[in-house]
Design an enzyme around this catalytic site. Structure first.
Site, mmCIF file in Angstrom:
data_model
loop_
_atom_site.group_PDB
_atom_site.id
_atom_site.type_symbol
_atom_site.label_atom_id
_atom_site.label_comp_id
_atom_site.label_asym_id
_atom_site.label_seq_id
_atom_site.Cartn_x
_atom_site.Cartn_y
_atom_site.Cartn_z
ATOM 1 N N ASP A 99 0.899 -1.201 -0.071
ATOM 2 C CA ASP A 99 0.074 -0.031 0.081
ATOM 3 C C ASP A 99 1.045 1.106 -0.010
ATOM 4 O O ASP A 99 1.600 1.468 1.163
ATOM 5 C CB ASP A 99 -0.969 -0.055 1.260
ATOM 6 N N TYR B 206 3.123 10.140 0.868
ATOM 7 C CA TYR B 206 4.035 9.354 1.876
ATOM 8 C C TYR B 206 5.568 9.704 1.539
ATOM 9 O O TYR B 206 6.275 9.553 2.082
ATOM 10 C CB TYR B 206 3.818 8.070 1.805
ATOM 11 N N LYS C 8 -2.478 6.461 -4.286
ATOM 12 C CA LYS C 8 -3.543 7.222 -3.619
ATOM 13 C C LYS C 8 -3.147 8.665 -4.193
ATOM 14 O O LYS C 8 -2.183 9.173 -4.297
ATOM 15 C CB LYS C 8 -3.628 7.580 -2.441
ATOM 16 N N HIS D 33 -7.608 9.857 -1.685
ATOM 17 C CA HIS D 33 -6.990 9.641 -0.442
ATOM 18 C C HIS D 33 -7.812 10.225 0.674
ATOM 19 O O HIS D 33 -7.843 9.695 1.884
ATOM 20 C CB HIS D 33 -5.609 10.491 -0.076
#
Ligand code: A2P
Length: 304
Positions: free
Chosen positions: A44, A49, A78, A111
């Site tokens: 994931d 990130y 996302k 997201h």
């Protein structure tokens, strides 16, 4: 217990995956490569990130060795909130594909159900400390995400951090149904009503922060005395009990770790079962406590 769940579009998703939120630069790639080599089939990721290029290099490294094939791994990413404008969605997806060094994603999620103002700051705040938004509806963004499926860039689309009300609305117009809603789930934030609603609507639930590890040391499910004693009974770790509790609720679980021992530990959850009484005992720990609440970072009562 099956190790994968069926999605509403006929595809399947491995019930356990490796999370990469907060996987530190320099560690994220190694962790992903190690997980793939030890048999994880689900990773994931997300643009926000800030580690997708490193994770992408790990994918290429691992797939080029030949033991793990791209098509045997389920890879999620996302769309960040500042790319909700319909003109930005495809570009954002292509950037993620380039960063992850992939030709397609198995799953692309919105997201959050909120459009941020595009800005050099990824989370721009106004003078009230409130996140700056742009007037783009979830419907407009969803239409653009549906196009990604048509283009073959992604196999499935879904959402994250959606409430029941937001999903109800989305389901009234979605031509391509969301396959999952990825939300914060651990025993302190069990979200039974949302889980029940999603499952009734054939939207798989994915649990992020399943170990509930963002709180202070004393307020974490992983240190809860009830979890510790159940873990002891089974000769398992508290993390394994937390993961198993989600799996037994029919929820996909994506614990994050960059520690190889813990990555292996978190996957060793298919050789024991929590009893109904144990499940009920863990269910009782719920206190609707979110570790991830946008009120703190965006000044916005998103869940309130
Ligand atoms: P680390 O990456 O050093 O292993 P969550 O997915 O709920 O956000 O949890 C992630 C956090 O929990 C990270 O801080 C991670 O640290 C830690 N963690 C992951 N697996 C385990 C485990 N099996 N036991 C204890 N802590 C863990």
């Amino acid at each position: 217990m099956t190790k994968s769940l069926s999605l509403n579009n006929g595809r399947t998703i491995p019930a356990l995956g490796l999370g990469t939120w907060k996987s530190e630069p320099g560690k994220a790639g190694t962790a992903v490569a190690a997980a793939l080599e030890m048999g994880y089939q689900h990773i994931d990721c997300a643009a926000i990130y800030m580690n997708e290029p490193e994770v992408g290099a790990a994918f290429t490294r691992t797939f080029s060795k030949g033991a793990v094939k791209r098509e045997d791994v389920f890879i999620t990413s996302k769309l960040w909130n500042n790319k909700h404008h319909p003109d930005a969605v495809e570009k954002a997806c292509r950037q993620t594909l380039a960063d992850l060094q992939l030709e397609y994603l198995d799953l692309y999620l919105m997201h959050w159900g909120i459009a941020f103002k595009p800005d050099k700051e990824k989370q721009p705040l106004d003078e009230y400390g409130m996140i700056m938004t742009e007037p783009v509806s979830i419907q407009e963004t969803w239409r653009a995400m549906e196009q990604l499926v048509k283009l073959g860039l992604v196999k499935s689309i879904g959402v994250a951090n959606f409430t029941t009300t937001m999903l109800l609305d989305l389901l009234t117009y979605a031509k391509v149904k969301p396959v999952t809603n990825q939300v914060e789930i651990h025993p302190y934030n069990a979200q039974p009503e949302l889980v029940n609603f999603c499952q009734a609507k054939e939207v798989a639930v994915t649990a992020y922060s399943p170990l509930g590890s963002h709180g202070d040391e004393k307020n974490r499910p992983i240190s809860d005395s009830a979890i510790l004693s159940i873990a002891k009974v089974h000769g398992k770790s508290p993390a394994q009990v937390l993961i198993r509790w989600s799996l037994q609720r029919g929820i996909v679980v994506i614990p994050k770790s960059t520690n190889q021992k813990r990555i292996a530990e978190n996957a060793a959850v298919f050789d024991f079962e929590l009893s109904e009484a144990e499940m009920a005992e863990i269910n009782k720990l719920n206190k609707d406590h979110r570790f991830v609440d946008p009120i703190a970072s965006w000044g916005l009562g998103y869940f309130r």
